[in-house]
Each structure stands twice: as structure tokens, then as C-alpha cells.
Write an enzyme that holds these catalytic residues in place. Structure first.
Site, PDB file in Angstrom:
ATOM      1  N   HIS A 374       0.798  -1.196  -0.015  1.00 46.13           N
ATOM      2  CA  HIS A 374      -0.126  -0.083  -0.026  1.00 46.13           C
ATOM      3  C   HIS A 374       0.888   1.335   0.022  1.00 46.13           C
ATOM      4  CE1 HIS A 374      -3.894   2.027   0.166  1.00 46.13           C
ATOM      5  NE2 HIS A 374      -4.413   1.511   1.061  1.00 46.13           N
ATOM      6  N   ASP A 378      -2.373   2.170  -4.666  1.00 52.32           N
ATOM      7  CA  ASP A 378      -3.435   2.651  -3.908  1.00 52.32           C
ATOM      8  C   ASP A 378      -4.378   1.599  -3.954  1.00 52.32           C
ATOM      9  OD1 ASP A 378      -2.379   5.059  -3.047  1.00 52.32           O
ATOM     10  OD2 ASP A 378      -2.785   6.092  -4.873  1.00 52.32           O
TER      11      ASP A 378
END
Length: 403
Positions: A374, A378
Site C-alpha cells: 500500500h 493505492d
């Protein structure tokens, strides 16, 4: 004439290995290229062949010993040298060694004992000089330096809890086996992956009806023309390559404060072996046909099972596919293979009732899981990637049309 057998080059970033097994013993005759021993590194197993024909006169590095690159492993008497003279020479040689060598002080490491190269490098980088070695004859190993660094940390992390006492009647039924270097490396890399990446997993499911129909229609013709079976992995590889073009961050990696985008796809295909999980890499998978991908998977899968993968064949991957479905897994969260930013988990194909156009029908369904970093990917990118894979598999014509 005597010939030395030395540790071969082990590959990029590998500086030492453990002598796992000797196939020959002193006095045994050996032929050219006959396997003498097997070395185990933290990545692959390396076989050491005999450079000449003759008699194995001496083993210098015993099983279980850690050796560096180019270290002496054994001596071979070339030609038809008899084993008997070599055996006879061992007794006076051993006696001479006992007379020459004074009893080593238990507190100190002998001057002739080399610390592990990786340990010396780590000590130099961290200005350490006095590290207690736990290796053979007090040799300082990399783990010793890491332990010294962690103990010197201002806020030491809680160490692994000591093993709880075991009842005597149960202890007799237990077996303790030392972890192989490969298993130790797998454990370390996976834990490092959890500690470093901001790992998250997103899920979806795919209807495998069209892929299975296409495979069944062309599998015989495919095998006849290309000499290899048409499996599901080539479809998934193609689908992932297609999705990576749209979401390039899943195919990228973090280097310090930079993001390195790869304009190519080196696909890692995770494979279970008797010694542990390995990930052979198919280079430039984005340029390959279905047949070329299937041939590469079959070839490297066989090498993985036989422990014949080279170092180069497991390096440079940009994305990984892991198929837990072959073992019956219905759902799982794959763990990242650092420094990669994405890994796709395939699972078991199972018939399930699905609502299609207002009707309940039975379809062969598979759960898909994408674990991603992450820090660089995204949620939108991760979900988009997985949806594109799903769309390409549910309608394989999209791959042909690049849609």
C-alpha cells in the site's frame, strides 16, 4: 598429482554455503564430472562435480561445515592413484597435526579461523570488533553479528519466548531437526516482507467457464503442435500482463525514496518443492506466446522439483503468481515476495450457484486474491488490476483485442 576441489561461484549476493552431503568418501574412485558433494546456500542447492578422474584422497570440509566462495573442499589424486596409500598417509598426518597444534584456549578463537564473510562485512559496516562467535571453532557468523546489533539496540524487541518445558514422556516422542538454510531464508524474507511493506489484500472471484471451454476445445491441438500441455497458468500470466500495463505501479518497486517502474514483466511462478517454496522467474513474459509460457513453466517447474534451479533463474522477478489451488486452497492471502509490490493468489476451482441474468446456474468459480504494497499501490489501482484480470479470464477474447 593432486587436484584441489573448491567451492564454485554461488551467484550474486551469496558468499557462503553449508556442506550438505558428501556422495564420495576418501579412497573412493571418481570420474570426471561425477558429483562429489552438495552445497546448500540460502537460495539454492549446488552440486560440486569432480574436475578430474582419480581417487578422492582427502575431504577438507566436512558435512555441516560452512564454507565461503573458493574455499577448499577436498583433494583428488589424479589418475589411478591407489586409495590405500592415501589411507595410510592419513594416520601419520593426523598424528603430526596433534603434535603440531597446541590445545586451543577455550576462551579465544584460533587465529587460523576465518569469520564468515557476511559477518565481517556487517561488523565493518557497524563498527563492531568484539562479537562472540557460535560457529565452528568460535567462528563469527552473520547471525552472531545480528544478535549483537539487536542486543545493543536502545529499545530491544521482545525476543522469541523460550520453549515451554516438555514432559519427559513427550520429549522422547519428539524429533528436533535443524532448519535448512533455504528454510531459514524463506522465514527471514517473509517476516521482513511483513515488517517492511504496508501489505494489504483485496479479493474477487472469477467465472472460469470460458477459459475451461477454450482450453478443452484446443488442448489436443495445442499439445500436438507445441509439444506441451495447455494449462491455466498461461491464461493467468497473460491476464496479469494485460492488467499490469494498465496499472504499472503493481509491477514497480520502491528504492529508497524513488519508485522504479518496470517497462517489462518478469513473472515469478511460485512452486512448492520438498525443501521449501521457490519462485522461478520467466523473463519478458509480456513478449511471450501461450506456448512459450507453458514451456517455460514446465521446464522451470521440473527444475524446481529436482533442485536444479540456478541462481539466475530465481532473480529479477517483477510480479508473482502463486497457485494454492493445486493443494485445494479455497481462499488465502498470499504474502509479498520483496521487493515486488504485488502477488496474485489463485485458488481451487469449485462449482457454486451463481445468479446469471436472473437465473441461478452452477458455474466453476475461483477466488482471486491480490496482496499489494500500500506504500506504492493505492486501493483503486489494486482493485482495478484484479477486475482487469477477472474480465480477461471471463472473456479471453479481450486478451486478443487488448481490451
Amino acid at each position: 598429482m593432486s587436484t584441489e576441489v573448491r567451492v564454485p561461484t554461488l551467484g550474486e549476493s551469496v558468499t557462503e554455503a553449508t556442506v550438505a552431503t558428501w556422495f564420495k568418501q576418501p579412497g573412493d574412485a571418481v570420474a570426471v564430472d561425477e558429483m562429489l558433494c552438495e552445497l546448500e546456500t540460502d537460495k539454492v542447492t549446488v552440486e560440486v562435480p569432480s574436475p578430474v578422474a582419480g581417487t578422492l584422497s582427502e575431504i577438507v570440509a566436512a558435512e555441516g561445515e560452512t564454507v565461503g566462495v573458493d574455499a577448499l573442499l577436498a583433494q583428488i589424486a589424479e589418475g589411478d592413484a591407489a586409495a590405500a596409500p592415501a589411507a595410510k598417509a592419513e594416520e601419520p598426518k593426523a598424528a603430526a597435526k596433534e603434535e603440531e597444534a597446541p590445545a586451543p584456549a577455550p576462551e579465544a578463537k584460533g587465529k587460523d579461523v576465518e569469520d564468515a564473510p557476511s559477518a565481517k562485512k556487517l561488523m565493518a559496516e557497524n563498527n563492531l570488533s568484539d562479537v562472540q562467535g557460535t560457529g565452528k571453532d568460535g567462528r563469527v557468523m552473520k547471525e552472531d553479528v545480528l544478535n549483537a546489533l539487536s542486543s545493543a539496540s536502545a529499545a530491544p524487541a521482545p525476543a522469541a519466548a523460550p520453549r515451554a518445558p516438555v514432559a519427559a514422556d513427550q520429549a522422547a516422542r519428539e524429533e528436533r531437526v535443524k532448519m535448512t538454510r533455504l528454510r531459514q531464508t524463506i522465514a527471514k524474507r517473509l517476516k521482513d516482507s511483513q515488517n517492511t511493506a504496508a501489505m494489504l489484500t483485496t479479493y474477487n472471484e472469477v467465472d472460469m467457464t470460458e477459459v475451461m471451454a477454450l482450453r478443452n476445445e484446443y488442448k489436443d491441438l495445442f499439445l500436438k503442435k507445441h509439444g506441451v500441455k495447455l494449462g491455466f497458468m498461461s491464461f493467468f500470466t497473460k491476464a496479469c500482463v494485460h492488467a499490469l500495463k494498465e496499472v504499472p505501479e503493481v509491477n514497480a518497486e520502491i528504492d529508497g525514496t524513488d519508485i522504479v517502474y518496470k517497462n517489462y514483466v518478469n513473472m515469478g511462478i511460485a512452486a512448492g518443492t520438498p525443501t521449501g517454496l521457490v519462485v522461478p522467474v520467466i523473463n519478458d513474459a509480456d513478449q511471450m506466446s501461450f506456448a512459450a509460457i507453458e514451456k517455460a513453466i514446465a521446464e522451470k517447474g521440473a527444475k524446481a522439483r529436482d533442485g536444479k534451479l540456478s541462481m539466475a533463474e530465481m532473480q529479477g522477478g517483477t510480479f508473482t503468481i502463486s497457485n494454492g489451488g493445486v493443494y485445494g486452497s479455497l481462499m488465502s492471502s498470499p504474502i509479498l515476495n520483496p521487493p515486488q509490490s504485488g502477488i496474485l493468489g489463485m485458488h481451487k476451482i469449485q462449482d457454486r450457484p451463481m445468479a446469471i441474468n436472473g437465473q441461478v446456474v452452477i458455474r466453476p468459480m475461483m477466488y482471486l486474491a491480490l496482496s499489494y504494497d500500500h506504500r506504492i499501490v493505492d486501493g483503486k489501482g489494486a482493485v482495478t488490476f484484479l477486475v482487469r484480470v477477472k474480465e480477461a479470464l471471463e472473456d479471453p477474447r479481450r486478451l486478443l483485442m487488448d481490451l
